[in-house]
Scaffold this motif. Sequence first.
Motif, mmCIF file in Angstrom:
data_model
loop_
_atom_site.group_PDB
_atom_site.id
_atom_site.type_symbol
_atom_site.label_atom_id
_atom_site.label_comp_id
_atom_site.label_asym_id
_atom_site.label_seq_id
_atom_site.Cartn_x
_atom_site.Cartn_y
_atom_site.Cartn_z
ATOM 1 N N GLU A 111 0.811 -1.216 0.000
ATOM 2 C CA GLU A 111 0.000 0.000 0.000
ATOM 3 C C GLU A 111 0.846 1.269 0.000
ATOM 4 O OE1 GLU A 111 0.002 -1.424 4.384
ATOM 5 O OE2 GLU A 111 0.041 -2.298 2.367
ATOM 6 N N LYS A 112 2.164 1.131 0.219
ATOM 7 C CA LYS A 112 3.069 2.285 0.156
ATOM 8 C C LYS A 112 4.026 2.193 -1.025
ATOM 9 C CE LYS A 112 3.037 3.775 4.979
ATOM 10 N NZ LYS A 112 3.861 4.406 6.050
ATOM 11 N N ASP A 113 3.864 1.165 -1.814
ATOM 12 C CA ASP A 113 4.750 0.874 -2.951
ATOM 13 C C ASP A 113 4.333 1.706 -4.170
ATOM 14 O OD1 ASP A 113 6.366 -0.442 -4.927
ATOM 15 O OD2 ASP A 113 4.675 -1.810 -5.316
ATOM 16 N N VAL A 114 4.677 2.988 -4.152
ATOM 17 C CA VAL A 114 4.192 3.881 -5.210
ATOM 18 C C VAL A 114 4.970 3.721 -6.524
ATOM 19 C CG1 VAL A 114 3.116 5.550 -3.687
ATOM 20 C CG2 VAL A 114 5.545 5.786 -4.209
ATOM 21 N N ASP A 115 6.069 2.969 -6.512
ATOM 22 C CA ASP A 115 6.721 2.586 -7.772
ATOM 23 C C ASP A 115 5.943 1.475 -8.467
ATOM 24 O OD1 ASP A 115 8.911 4.081 -8.634
ATOM 25 O OD2 ASP A 115 10.293 3.127 -7.239
ATOM 26 N N GLY A 116 5.132 0.746 -7.696
ATOM 27 C CA GLY A 116 4.339 -0.343 -8.264
ATOM 28 C C GLY A 116 5.141 -1.584 -8.586
ATOM 29 N N PHE A 117 6.223 -1.835 -7.836
ATOM 30 C CA PHE A 117 7.105 -2.966 -8.110
ATOM 31 C C PHE A 117 6.819 -4.194 -7.249
ATOM 32 C CE2 PHE A 117 10.761 0.121 -9.400
ATOM 33 C CZ PHE A 117 10.128 0.365 -10.598
ATOM 34 N N HIS A 118 6.096 -4.031 -6.139
ATOM 35 C CA HIS A 118 5.903 -5.148 -5.215
ATOM 36 C C HIS A 118 5.143 -6.287 -5.898
ATOM 37 C CE1 HIS A 118 4.530 -7.469 -1.748
ATOM 38 N NE2 HIS A 118 5.482 -6.877 -1.055
ATOM 39 N N PRO A 119 5.518 -7.553 -5.617
ATOM 40 C CA PRO A 119 4.834 -8.684 -6.245
ATOM 41 C C PRO A 119 3.317 -8.660 -6.066
ATOM 42 C CG PRO A 119 6.826 -9.450 -5.155
ATOM 43 C CD PRO A 119 6.679 -7.999 -4.805
ATOM 44 N N MET A 120 2.828 -8.132 -4.939
ATOM 45 C CA MET A 120 1.377 -8.072 -4.755
ATOM 46 C C MET A 120 0.743 -7.100 -5.747
ATOM 47 S SD MET A 120 -1.006 -7.262 -1.412
ATOM 48 C CE MET A 120 -0.546 -8.806 -0.609
ATOM 49 N N ASN A 121 1.369 -5.946 -5.961
ATOM 50 C CA ASN A 121 0.831 -5.000 -6.935
ATOM 51 C C ASN A 121 0.918 -5.551 -8.354
ATOM 52 O OD1 ASN A 121 -0.166 -2.714 -5.470
ATOM 53 N ND2 ASN A 121 1.942 -2.215 -4.921
ATOM 54 N N ILE A 122 2.018 -6.227 -8.669
ATOM 55 C CA ILE A 122 2.149 -6.836 -9.988
ATOM 56 C C ILE A 122 1.097 -7.928 -10.178
ATOM 57 C CG2 ILE A 122 3.642 -8.195 -11.504
ATOM 58 C CD1 ILE A 122 4.510 -5.295 -11.276
ATOM 59 N N GLY A 123 0.925 -8.763 -9.144
ATOM 60 C CA GLY A 123 -0.056 -9.843 -9.226
ATOM 61 C C GLY A 123 -1.475 -9.324 -9.382
ATOM 62 N N ARG A 124 -1.823 -8.282 -8.632
ATOM 63 C CA ARG A 124 -3.154 -7.699 -8.746
ATOM 64 C C ARG A 124 -3.352 -7.082 -10.130
ATOM 65 N NH1 ARG A 124 -6.068 -6.845 -3.922
ATOM 66 N NH2 ARG A 124 -7.084 -5.040 -4.846
#
Length: 303
Positions: free
Chosen positions: A121-134
């Motif tokens: 929820e703070k990964d504003v680069d959008g690199f975290h595996p959860m953001n990529i997976g979503r």
Amino acid sequence: MTPVQTNNLIDGKQTAEDIKVEIAAAVAKLKAAGHKVPHLAAVLVGHDGGSEAYVRNKVLACERVGFQSTLLRYEDDITEAALLAKVDELNRDPEIDGFIVQLPLPAHINPEKVIEAIRPEKDVDGFHPMNIGRMVAGLPALLPATPSGIVELLSRQGIKTSGKHCVVIGRSNIVGTPVSILLAKNLDNANCTVTLCHSRTENLAEICRTADIIVAAIGRPEFVTADMVRPGAVVIDVGTTRVADATKKSGYTLKGDVKFAEVAPLASAITPVPGGVGPMTIAMLLLNTLRAATGEIYPRATS
């Protein structure tokens, strides 16, 4: 040599400015309603020239839209454990809505470990595996800044993507792979048929010549040449490599992945370097920060 056209340039700088105006208006509404303004933190390790300039531009962009910003600088001998401790501290700081750890990192620090340590929820680069997976699953997510910036740029320029063949050159987790996914999505500003190419792709030039849209993100200066582009194609150049140039005061010239002088006359639209994709990356980073601050994607983070 044929003179380079200028009427087919995609102005990423102006498009990014338009987005910043929209973000600034949203921040003004937050302030008027008594809410805190979004707060973006950036962690910079070492003294890489490109990273220094990029982070400086991010800080200036925060000022432009009314964000609060914090820049945390460390020497390149910081230990991985110390950097991860700082990430944990930022994760738990309720005043920080989003943060980035600027890449590349020194060789002794594992970037994947650092990325995975950032709360989604703070990964504003959008690199975290959860953001990529979503993103892959079509769920709301903080999207990778450069790929989403490319899609937004095409959309705001009125470039038709639905049904078009897009060739992406480069399969990095930061740009190539995610932009190929976004452009293939069943969305009004996507719906491309995407071919993802890379350094081992056979008949690369032949494949590129079938493209309506080329996204060059391979990280090799002037890699895409005229023989790889069919007349009328749209060309998006993601590359920004510093090439030594004794004629410049800085000692270098920025080169894209596209050999601009010979490709531009063929293209129906093309992004310059600089002034194309780069400004859009920063604009989308700001947009992610706004979304993180308002809880649009995830519930507000708690300590």
